[in-house]
Design an enzyme around this catalytic site. Structure first.
Site, PDB file in Angstrom:
ATOM      1  N   ARG A   1      11.954 109.750 101.406  1.00 34.41           N
ATOM      2  CA  ARG A   1      12.898 110.731 101.958  1.00 34.41           C
ATOM      3  C   ARG A   1      14.067 110.936 100.994  1.00 34.41           C
ATOM      4  O   ARG A   1      14.471 112.061 100.715  1.00 34.41           O
ATOM      5  CB  ARG A   1      13.441 110.255 103.316  1.00 34.41           C
TER       6      ARG A   1
ATOM      7  N   ASN B   1      23.134 111.046 103.572  1.00 40.25           N
ATOM      8  CA  ASN B   1      22.102 110.009 103.615  1.00 40.25           C
ATOM      9  C   ASN B   1      20.964 110.157 102.618  1.00 40.25           C
ATOM     10  O   ASN B   1      20.336 109.164 102.249  1.00 40.25           O
ATOM     11  CB  ASN B   1      21.498 109.930 105.027  1.00 40.25           C
ATOM     12  N   TYR B   2      20.653 111.385 102.204  1.00 42.65           N
ATOM     13  CA  TYR B   2      19.442 111.581 101.424  1.00 42.65           C
ATOM     14  C   TYR B   2      19.669 112.129 100.016  1.00 42.65           C
ATOM     15  O   TYR B   2      18.940 111.790  99.091  1.00 42.65           O
ATOM     16  CB  TYR B   2      18.474 112.500 102.182  1.00 42.65           C
ATOM     17  N   ILE B   3      20.660 112.996  99.834  1.00 43.71           N
ATOM     18  CA  ILE B   3      20.930 113.532  98.500  1.00 43.71           C
ATOM     19  C   ILE B   3      21.873 112.577  97.772  1.00 43.71           C
ATOM     20  O   ILE B   3      22.936 112.236  98.295  1.00 43.71           O
ATOM     21  CB  ILE B   3      21.556 114.941  98.592  1.00 43.71           C
TER      22      ILE B   3
END
EC number: 5.6.2.1
Length: 917
Positions: free
Chosen positions: A664, A874-876
């Site tokens: 993710r 949270n992801y990038i």
């Protein structure tokens, strides 16, 4: 990649014993599936149609989950203010293995919806109708307004190109590393040969540390001095040289006092830049010395006044203070219809309430007779609600000075708990407050919602502290459960809560070195994955056709995790929420729609409903048909020969520490990095911010980080549109003032230039004028209150209401002016020395404001289905946001709040605009 039962983990074997799928897939089954599901030509799998329209299906009519109303919600922002109820840390890395939970950590309870109270008993109130997934408009599922081709289709092609670029990059990186390693070996051999005959004094000295490609400094292996100390020594040496030079000679006496800037510069110099030494923290020992002051407990319960009582069957009853406290938990939240109209919430609460009543001797009437509370429908908590609501409003209406004083007193009392000394460095502590008792809410359709969260006492708390440090004193009359000196743990205190048996940890704050290192390692692990992604994808594509059922199931699961960002999921105990991930999908959670569409419908993390319709590769569609093949039926596992642990064990073979959740982070960061590399952003700051958000939106669509449209979105859009209309009305008034100055302009510019636009009709204008007058009155009142508080604070007399009345005359005059304008149709020029040129300049400024607001409006509407904050935080990789900020000269404050700037301080200070993910 075949497997045998001998190598199968025990957990998997247990599941296989009750499985319906065969160990191997006969070729005849493959061929039969191919005939029954012919290819429809070229497809672009990989982009979902979350919340898209559900049509009649030829295969697998959707089976009801029994889970409705579970809309997927946006995550809470990290910038939310923290209180006693703040969520505990979900850092599992430092917990003892025996105490880790398989379920995901519970997030904050959803926000409460306010509604008017009804006198009708709660149990008799009608519940809202069950909600089905809303049908999406073309725009909501990503269709472009200027093209007949849906954006999803365009992005699928873009995603394919991004994935090809990733595979090419992975090969190039490995080739370069292999070449570098070979070169290093040769160089080492040459040096060892040549150094044999060279005197020690003449041997080549090591070169100074240089900056590497990722923005961090290479550490000199021959030096014993820490990297940050070397930098400080050179800076201080330079400072001493500069200090010895009389720079102010001939320009008067130099300043002897240390300025604020000097102190800030010194603090900056002394800052520990751990990210410049990536090896720091790689070992198991996390600290050498640790000192802190423990935790803050919530205040003890204060009994209600004697005139405030719960009613049972219409009769006021007296409760023991423990039972009264529990009744108060429910009574204080009667306006939260989302909870108190939930049968599960009410059932769980009443069961726990009755246990407390049983333990405390039940209720008593005014004559002291025992009253057994046996029916929830007869309970009336309204008097409790009214009391707590009145107290809340009383506190809210306190003067600002009094609120400030209360906050200052609270901050002073908690000051010693806010920081700890970690290896001699002052670090901020995160959630140092113990959660107060209350009712557990959970998220989505949690089966334990409404249960009583019990008060936590010192006897339940374990303290983690250095051996030589002073152990904080427990509250008077109490003692700690245990005192540990666990140098491998990053927690300061822990206890076990009673709802799910989960361990709650007091950790360092998000902006601390330890938390920063955790984030840094997370994103570095995603960067490491880019070296191996081509091999992983090649292998799972081959295994999608494997004759071994276990291998084919594993390959299909990795495909879904990689392409659609599904969470891996864990097996659940009987008493845990029935949440699902990829590996734990059951027959009813997956609906197949030929030729290659799959609908997922299940309760995901935090019991939030996950609904998504996706296009998959033909082989994956065929595999899912095989995994659902008869005699499988409802409640049977789709992936019955796979567990999360087995999947992660397989992935770790490609790269140490690789798990399903890394995909993710990698996919989001790699996609954003690819988009940024090709981006050319220009224009105003809001336009550049929109460009960033558009890229973030693309990441969300490509990586399936999407959500349903927020309930308040339409209202927010309406407010923004109304503000734009207000600015346009202001422009029209200025044009009318220009006519007042020079009536000939009507002929020069044409009558149309001065016409009021159709949507600014008389009714809207009058309502807008009233709002403007009321807004001015509110501003005057607030200013008056603030000035009075300031006078009182200075020991002076406060102003009388007569002064307020005089100030309000300005608003009264504005009201009269509007009435006159509406009656005469003429608007007189305002301001000192008004001229046409000044009016035209004002018009230009308003036009710019309108254009900026239109950009913001479009940006907000475009991202209504995207949780931009979730992706960004949270992801990038936050360093990519910093790269955009520096490359296009946009203040980082436009992307990160103060809290996030502290959290990602390492990212802001460690890279420049040329950094590559």
């Amino acid at each position: 990649m075949s497997s045998s039962d001998d190598d199968t983990p025990l957990v998997v074997k247990d599941r296989i014993n009750g499985a319906k799928s065969q160990e191997r897939i006969p070729k005849s089954v493959d061929k039969a599936m191919d005939k029954g599901n012919p290819s429809n030509g070229h497809v672009n799998p990989g982009v979902s149609l979350r919340m898209g329209p559900v049509e009649d299906m030829d295969v697998d009519a959707p089976v009801a989950n029994g889970r409705i109303n579970g809309k997927r919600k946006a995550r809470n922002s990290l910038t939310n203010g923290k209180s006693y109820k703040e969520a505990s840390s979900s850092e599992d890395d430092d917990k003892p293995l025996s105490k880790r939970r398989r379920t995901s950590a519970l997030a904050k309870a959803p926000s409460e919806s306010d509604s008017e109270l009804s006198d009708e008993p709660l149990a008799h109130r009608s519940r809202p109708a069950a909600k089905k997934p809303p049908k999406a408009t073309a725009a909501q599922i990503g269709e472009s307004s200027d093209s007949d081709t849906p954006l999803g289709t365009k992005l699928a092609k873009e995603k394919e190109q991004i994935e090809k670029a990733a595979e090419k990059e992975a090969k190039a990186i490995r080739k370069e590393e292999k070449k570098a390693a070979s070169s290093k070996r040769k160089s080492k051999n040459v040096e060892s040969d040549s150094d044999d005959d060279v005197p020690l004094a003449k041997k080549k000295k090591p070169t100074a540390a240089k900056k590497s490609a990722n923005g961090t400094k290479k550490v000199d292996p021959d030096s014993d001095a820490p990297l940050n100390r070397k930098a400080q020594v050179s800076k201080k040496a330079k400072a001493k040289v500069e200090a010895s030079t009389p720079v102010n000679q001939g320009k008067g006496k130099a300043k002897e006092e240390e300025t604020e800037q000097d102190r800030e510069a010194e603090d900056e110099e002394e800052q520990y830049k751990w990210w410049e030494d990536p090896t720091k923290g790689d070992g198991t020992k996390k600290w050498t010395t640790l000192e802190h002051n423990g935790v803050v407990f919530p205040p003890e319960y204060e009994p209600l006044p004697s005139n405030v009582k719960m009613l049972y069957d219409g009769v006021p009853v007296t409760l023991h203070k423990d039972a009264e406290e529990v009744a108060g938990f429910y009574g204080s939240m009667l306006n939260s219809t989302h909870n108190v109209e939930n049968p599960t919430f009410n059932k769980n609460f009443f069961e726990d309430f009755q246990k407390v009543l049983e333990k405390t001797g039940h209720a008593k009437d005014k004559n002291g007779h025992v009253v057994k509370i046996q029916k929830f429908e007869k309970c009336d908590f309204k008097p409790l609600f009214e009391y707590y609501e009145a107290e809340r409003l009383k506190k809210k209406s306190l003067p600002a000075a009094e609120k400030k004083a209360l906050k200052a007193a609270k901050d002073e009392a908690e000051a010693s708990y806010m920081y700890c000394m970690w290896d001699g460095r002052k670090q901020k502590v995160g959630n140092f407050r113990v959660e107060p008792p209350g009712l557990f809410r959970g998220r989505g359709e949690h089966p334990k919602t409404g249960r009583v969260k019990q008060r936590v006492y010192p006897e339940q708390i374990t303290i983690n502290i250095g051996k030589d440090a002073k152990v904080p004193d427990a509250p008077e009359g109490h003692r700690w459960k245990e005192v540990k000196h666990d140098q491998e743990g990053t927690w300061l205190a822990m206890w076990q809560e009673n709802i799910n048996g989960a361990y709650k940890y007091v950790m360092l704050a998000a902006n601390s070195d330890i938390k920063g290192q955790s984030d840094y390692k997370k994103f570095e692990k995603a960067r490491e994955l880019k070296k191996h992604i081509d091999r992983i994808r090649k292998d799972y594509q081959q295994d999608l056709k494997s004759g071994v059922m276990a291998d084919r199931q594993r390959a299909t699961a990795i495909y879904l995790i990689d392409r659609f960002a599904l969470r891996a999921g864990n097996e659940k105990g009987e008493d845990e929420a029935d949440t699902v991930g990829c590996c734990s999908l059951k027959y009813q959670h997956v609906t197949l729609k030929p030729p290659n569409r799959v609908i997922f419908d299940f309760l995901g993390k935090d019991s939030i409903r996950f609904y998504d319709e996706v296009e998959v590769d033909q082989q994956v569609f065929k595999n899912l048909k095989i995994f659902k093949k008869s005699p499988k039926t409802t409640d049977d596992d789709i992936f019955d020969r796979l567990t999360t642990s087995a999947l992660n064990k397989h992935l770790s073979g490609y790269m140490p520490g690789l798990t399903a959740k890394v995909f993710r982070t990698y996919n989001a960061s790699w996609t954003m990095a690819t988009l940024l590399r090709e981006m050319k952003s220009s224009g105003s700051i809001p336009e550049k911010v929109k460009d960033y958000n558009d890229a973030n939106r693309k990441v969300a669509i490509l990586c399936n980080h999407k959500r349903t449209v927020a309930a308040g979105h339409a209202g927010q859009i309406e407010k923004m549109e109304d503000k734009i209309k207000g600015l346009r009305y202001q422009q029209w008034r200025i044009k009318m003032m220009m006519l007042d100055i020079d009536p000939k302009l009507k002929k020069k510019k044409g009558a149309d230039y001065f016409e009021r636009e159709e949507d600014l009709d008389d009714e809207w204008v009058k309502a807008h004028q009233e709002a403007l007058v009321e807004e001015q009155r509110q501003k005057i009142r607030k200013k008056f209150e603030k000035d009075n508080e300031k006078l009182v604070a200075e020991g002076k007399k406060s102003m009388k209401t007569k002064e307020l009345d005089e100030r309000l005359e300005v608003a009264d005059e504005l009201e009269k002016k509007f009435k006159k304008e509406n009656k005469t149709g003429k608007i007189e020029a305002e301001g000192k020395g008004p001229t046409v040129e000044k009016m035209e300049a004002s018009l230009d400024k308003l036009t710019q404001r309108i254009e900026t607001m239109k950009v913001q409006l479009e940006d907000k509407d475009n991202t209504k289905e995207v949780a931009l904050g979730t992706s960004k935080i949270n992801y990038i990789d936050p360093r990519l946001t910093v790269v955009f900020s520096k490359k296009f000269k946009v203040p980082i404050e436009r992307f990160f709040s103060k809290t996030l700037r502290e959290k990602f301080d390492w990212a802001i200070k460690s890279v420049d605009e040329d950094w590559e993910f």
